[in-house]
Design an enzyme around this catalytic site. Sequence first.
Site, PDB file in Angstrom:
ATOM      1  N   GLU A  22      -4.298  -7.920 -13.411  1.00  0.00           N
ATOM      2  CA  GLU A  22      -4.635  -6.701 -12.647  1.00  0.00           C
ATOM      3  C   GLU A  22      -5.864  -6.013 -13.259  1.00  0.00           C
ATOM      4  O   GLU A  22      -6.793  -5.627 -12.559  1.00  0.00           O
ATOM      5  CB  GLU A  22      -3.430  -5.761 -12.671  1.00  0.00           C
ATOM      6  N   ASP A  67       3.895  -0.748 -13.889  1.00  0.00           N
ATOM      7  CA  ASP A  67       4.302  -1.557 -12.727  1.00  0.00           C
ATOM      8  C   ASP A  67       4.850  -2.915 -13.164  1.00  0.00           C
ATOM      9  O   ASP A  67       5.925  -3.336 -12.746  1.00  0.00           O
ATOM     10  CB  ASP A  67       3.111  -1.772 -11.781  1.00  0.00           C
ATOM     11  N   GLY A  74       0.812  -1.230   0.000  1.00  0.00           N
ATOM     12  CA  GLY A  74       0.000   0.000   0.000  1.00  0.00           C
ATOM     13  C   GLY A  74       0.835   1.266   0.000  1.00  0.00           C
ATOM     14  O   GLY A  74       0.368   2.326   0.398  1.00  0.00           O
ATOM     15  N   GLY A  95       2.426   2.366  -2.791  1.00  0.00           N
ATOM     16  CA  GLY A  95       2.612   2.841  -4.165  1.00  0.00           C
ATOM     17  C   GLY A  95       3.897   2.294  -4.754  1.00  0.00           C
ATOM     18  O   GLY A  95       4.448   2.851  -5.698  1.00  0.00           O
ATOM     19  N   LEU A  96       4.423   1.194  -4.196  1.00  0.00           N
ATOM     20  CA  LEU A  96       5.664   0.597  -4.704  1.00  0.00           C
ATOM     21  C   LEU A  96       5.372  -0.697  -5.456  1.00  0.00           C
ATOM     22  O   LEU A  96       6.259  -1.493  -5.720  1.00  0.00           O
ATOM     23  CB  LEU A  96       6.649   0.349  -3.553  1.00  0.00           C
ATOM     24  N   SER A  97       4.091  -0.919  -5.715  1.00  0.00           N
ATOM     25  CA  SER A  97       3.680  -1.988  -6.605  1.00  0.00           C
ATOM     26  C   SER A  97       3.982  -3.404  -6.133  1.00  0.00           C
ATOM     27  O   SER A  97       4.506  -4.236  -6.877  1.00  0.00           O
ATOM     28  CB  SER A  97       4.318  -1.758  -7.967  1.00  0.00           C
ATOM     29  N   SER A 139       1.720  -5.324  -5.855  1.00  0.00           N
ATOM     30  CA  SER A 139       0.768  -6.123  -6.644  1.00  0.00           C
ATOM     31  C   SER A 139       1.409  -6.647  -7.932  1.00  0.00           C
ATOM     32  O   SER A 139       1.294  -7.836  -8.245  1.00  0.00           O
ATOM     33  CB  SER A 139      -0.505  -5.336  -6.942  1.00  0.00           C
TER      34      SER A 139
HETATM   35  C1  GLA Z   1      -0.316   3.130 -10.709  1.00  0.00           C
HETATM   36  C2  GLA Z   1      -0.650   2.255 -11.908  1.00  0.00           C
HETATM   37  C3  GLA Z   1       0.331   2.508 -13.045  1.00  0.00           C
HETATM   38  C4  GLA Z   1       0.440   3.996 -13.362  1.00  0.00           C
HETATM   39  C5  GLA Z   1       0.666   4.792 -12.090  1.00  0.00           C
HETATM   40  C6  GLA Z   1       0.610   6.281 -12.320  1.00  0.00           C
HETATM   41  O1  GLA Z   1       0.927   2.755 -10.171  1.00  0.00           O
HETATM   42  O2  GLA Z   1      -0.645   0.906 -11.537  1.00  0.00           O
HETATM   43  O3  GLA Z   1      -0.056   1.771 -14.190  1.00  0.00           O
HETATM   44  O4  GLA Z   1      -0.692   4.431 -14.058  1.00  0.00           O
HETATM   45  O5  GLA Z   1      -0.289   4.479 -11.086  1.00  0.00           O
HETATM   46  O6  GLA Z   1       1.617   6.684 -13.178  1.00  0.00           O
END
Ligand code: GLA
Length: 383
Positions: free
Chosen positions: A160, A172, A122, A124-126, A128
Amino acid sequence: MKEVLSKRFREVYSRDPEIIAKAPGRIEFIGNHTDYNGGPVLGAALDRCVWVALARRDDGRRRFACDIRPGILEIPAGTTERQTGSGSWANYPIGVLAAMRASGTAVPAGFDYLAASSVPMGAGLSSSAAIELSSCLAFLAAAGASVPLEALVAIGRKAENEFVGVPCGILDQGVSGFGRVDQLVYIDCRGPRFDSVPLPAGSNFWIFNTHTKHALIDGLYSARHQECMEAAKVIGVPLLVDATPAMLAATEKNLSRTAYKRARHVIDEIARVGQAVTALRAGDLPAVGKLLLASHRSSRTWFENSSPELDFLVDCLEAEPGVYGARLTGGGFGGAAMALTSDQFGEKAGNRISEAYLARFGSKPEIIHARTGDGATLVTGAK
Ligand code: GLA
């Protein structure tokens, strides 16, 4: 991590794993919400990964476990329903299986599966994309199959978009797949086409995770997506990557104020990504830093996906010696800010910012001195 994961696997399933795969989380370096608009983006894979351990089963049963929820979840093959509540984490591997099947890729019949993560959730470091790609590599190995890296990335994104239900772009999964130590991944998202740009020596990444997340985050992301598509339609282009500043100025009166603001951010941000590549190749980190700050200000003003916490962090970071630039990283609406710094910036400065943040918001951010890492890897294959 490999040993810890194997030990945990034995505790959960009373047997050894056969396959281990890992995939990294990522930093969005610059290129905010450009991906689904067909534009370019730069990201870096982290040395923090989601790890998946797996052992095949002959009886066709599919059992899932992870390090953040207790217990084992048994989900029959062919399940198309999304899991809710404490089982919702499993939508990632289940979504990957569905996407693999839909892409005509072999999937294993039965297995015991365990995921563990060193990517903060959670933030924003992906995490997922990291679980999607590591799961896909493990499932492929179990089925005795392999696919090109582009296809691995596409399967993760399909999971996703279609199963988890987030209309994200390719950033991501692309960075988690194509990441390399000391390199930024450059993605031309319309292709998509993947490339890398070396990070100049002496670049450091610091991440400040606010642990805040807007309650309506998924809805806000989808709304931004729609607003961008609406803007492209009014401007008369398929995607905003096809629009120029002059076209935007010429159609401003026909656009709703919201659509104008979103388009303004995306069109300017696409230009900034190109400028950042040039500055990186020239080793001009101060110029890169200015672009990062401009990106953040644009997110705050035009795209309206920043937050008071992220703005505060970026303002504090900007005032610190050794910081080239800082910005929110990822979708926004909470999550993390990242800074590009010289070696001059260290823990002491981080703690100073942390204290100021505590005084303002009542809690401390999590601070990570992040290192870059390699993309998705099969660590141990099936015998
Ligand atoms: C999230 C999404 C990405 C991208 C960013 C914003 O991380 O998963 O695909 O759109 O936001 O740049």
